[in-house]
Design a protein around this motif. Structure first.
Motif, short mmCIF file in Angstrom:
data_model
loop_
_atom_site.label_atom_id
_atom_site.label_comp_id
_atom_site.label_asym_id
_atom_site.label_seq_id
_atom_site.Cartn_x
_atom_site.Cartn_y
_atom_site.Cartn_z
N LEU A 103 -38.87 -52.71 95.15
CA LEU A 103 -38.01 -52.15 94.12
C LEU A 103 -38.08 -50.63 94.18
CD1 LEU A 103 -38.77 -54.47 91.05
CD2 LEU A 103 -36.80 -54.51 92.59
N ARG A 104 -36.92 -50.01 94.45
CA ARG A 104 -36.88 -48.56 94.53
C ARG A 104 -36.49 -48.00 93.16
NH1 ARG A 104 -32.59 -50.53 98.64
NH2 ARG A 104 -33.56 -50.24 100.67
N PRO A 105 -37.19 -47.00 92.68
CA PRO A 105 -36.86 -46.41 91.38
C PRO A 105 -35.62 -45.53 91.50
CG PRO A 105 -38.68 -45.21 92.37
CD PRO A 105 -38.39 -46.37 93.28
N ALA A 106 -34.66 -45.73 90.62
CA ALA A 106 -33.41 -44.98 90.69
C ALA A 106 -32.91 -44.65 89.29
CB ALA A 106 -32.34 -45.77 91.44
N PHE A 107 -32.36 -43.45 89.15
CA PHE A 107 -31.66 -43.06 87.92
C PHE A 107 -30.20 -43.50 88.04
CE2 PHE A 107 -35.19 -39.91 87.91
CZ PHE A 107 -35.74 -40.26 86.68
N PRO A 108 -29.44 -43.44 86.97
CA PRO A 108 -28.04 -43.90 87.04
C PRO A 108 -27.20 -43.24 88.12
CG PRO A 108 -28.72 -43.67 84.75
CD PRO A 108 -29.84 -43.13 85.58
N ASP A 109 -27.50 -41.97 88.46
CA ASP A 109 -26.72 -41.29 89.49
C ASP A 109 -27.32 -41.43 90.88
OD1 ASP A 109 -28.95 -39.71 89.24
OD2 ASP A 109 -27.88 -37.89 88.62
N ASN A 110 -28.42 -42.17 91.00
CA ASN A 110 -29.11 -42.40 92.28
C ASN A 110 -29.63 -41.11 92.91
OD1 ASN A 110 -28.68 -45.17 92.12
ND2 ASN A 110 -26.78 -45.07 93.29
N LEU A 111 -29.87 -40.09 92.10
CA LEU A 111 -30.38 -38.82 92.60
C LEU A 111 -31.80 -38.58 92.09
CD1 LEU A 111 -27.25 -36.51 92.15
CD2 LEU A 111 -28.06 -37.66 94.24
#
Length: 344
Positions: free
Chosen positions: A289-297
């Motif tokens: 599972l990769r941690p990501a914010f809504p903008d994937n940045l």
């Protein structure tokens, strides 16, 4: 890109939580800069529960231009220099992008959206990768890119930061806020990935990436090979011991199971790259599972004594060195990168 902040920091004690790729690079650069560094990791030294354990380890900033924002390429290119400086043995053999004739339109789209590549014909492909002789008519060769084996490089990073004077505490499950309250003259850098949601980083989500590791002596590759596909990208990364990692899906789900569909698609696509993969032995199937914010940045969030480095998405090994350099620049000089940093 960098601007001077109004109040530079001057702490000498740095506690970093999370010994995956993001935290390890933070610890290494701060230790090399002379700070008193302690790296905390709630798992053991094997790091088998870390997202980094299931990563591909591609250092491919120019390939990533196809589907990522320019900041990913900018930071990724800087990271290549840091990998060369800190881990000189990092392989930089380039990346090869291929497609079958039916996917020519997608191949050309990839070529237009990316830079720093050379077009190869069939003979050029065979010269670079003899195992692919006669398999593809055309390829894109990204000569400046590299790749690493995550499970091998993390112990190297841990050894190097220990040599630089940092302390590493495995099986140390601690909260950033608690450490921040205890220290008088220092900072806490939170690199826990999805676990940071426990401390209030609610907009993080987990993006599943599934992979397969196979073993065969029938195919030899010197660099990652990406196969253009209309639904999802596939890459084959060479590992030591005649092994190859085949990845990776990008699934908006937070379970760590591998679906039958994904396994079939990954293995079928590998077979499409070379028929000899059909006889390979399956060594491992897994998902991270990769941690990501809504903008994937990525985001470096600064709040008093606490700094959070998170949201590396599927670019962890590519971005971690440059993000560590930005964090160090902020602590030492108050420098702010407006594309990445947020100050409370």
């Amino acid at each position: 890109m960098l601007q001077k902040a109004t109040s530079p920091r001057g702490e000498s004690s740095v506690n970093i939580i999370g010994a995956g790729i993001a935290g390890s690079w933070q610890a290494l650069l701060f230790a090399r800069a002379g700070y008193d560094v302690t790296l905390h990791e709630r798992g053991d030294a094997a790091m088998t529960q870390a997202t980094s354990h299931l990563a591909g380890g591609m250092l491919a900033p120019w390939c990533e231009r196809e589907s990522s924002e320019p900041v990913i390429t900018r930071l990724g290119i800087r990271s290549l220099d840091l990998w060369r400086e800190q881990i000189p043995e990092t392989p930089f053999n380039g990346s090869l992008v291929v497609s079958h004739p039916r996917d020519r339109t997608d191949f050309e789209r990839f070529a237009k959206l990316t830079t720093d590549h050379e077009r190869l014909d069939a003979s050029g492909i065979a010269e670079l990768e003899p195992s692919l002789d006669g398999r593809f008519r055309e390829a894109l060769f990204f000569a400046g890119e590299g790749h690493i084996e995550p499970r091998a490089v993390l112990p190297k990073l841990h050894a190097k930061l220990a040599e630089a004077g940092a302390a590493i505490k495995f099986q140390s499950d601690c909260e950033p806020d608690k450490i921040a309250q205890e220290i008088k003259n220092g900072i806490v850098i939170d690199c826990r990935g999805l676990a940071a949601r426990e401390s209030g980083t609610r907009d993080l989500r987990g993006v599943k990436g599934e992979m397969v590791i196979i073993e065969t002596p029938e195919v030899q590759l010197s660099r990652p090979v990406r196969l253009i596909h209309p639904r999802w990208p596939l890459y084959i990364i060479p590992r030591d011991g005649n092994r190859f990692m085949i990845g990776a899906t990008t699934v908006e789900a937070e379970d760590t199971g591998v679906s039958v569909r994904s396994a079939l698609e990954l293995l079928t696509a590998a077979y499409a790259v070379h028929p000899a993969f059909a006889e390979a032995r399956i060594v491992e199937i897994g998902a991270g599972l990769r941690p990501a914010f809504p903008d994937n940045l990525p985001r470096i969030a600064i709040d008093a004594k606490r700094i959070s480095v998170n949201g590396l998405y599927r670019h962890g090994f590519l971005l971690a060195p440059a993000l560590a350099e930005l964090t160090l620049a902020y602590v030492e000089r108050g420098a702010i990168d407006n594309e990445v940093m947020q100050c409370s």
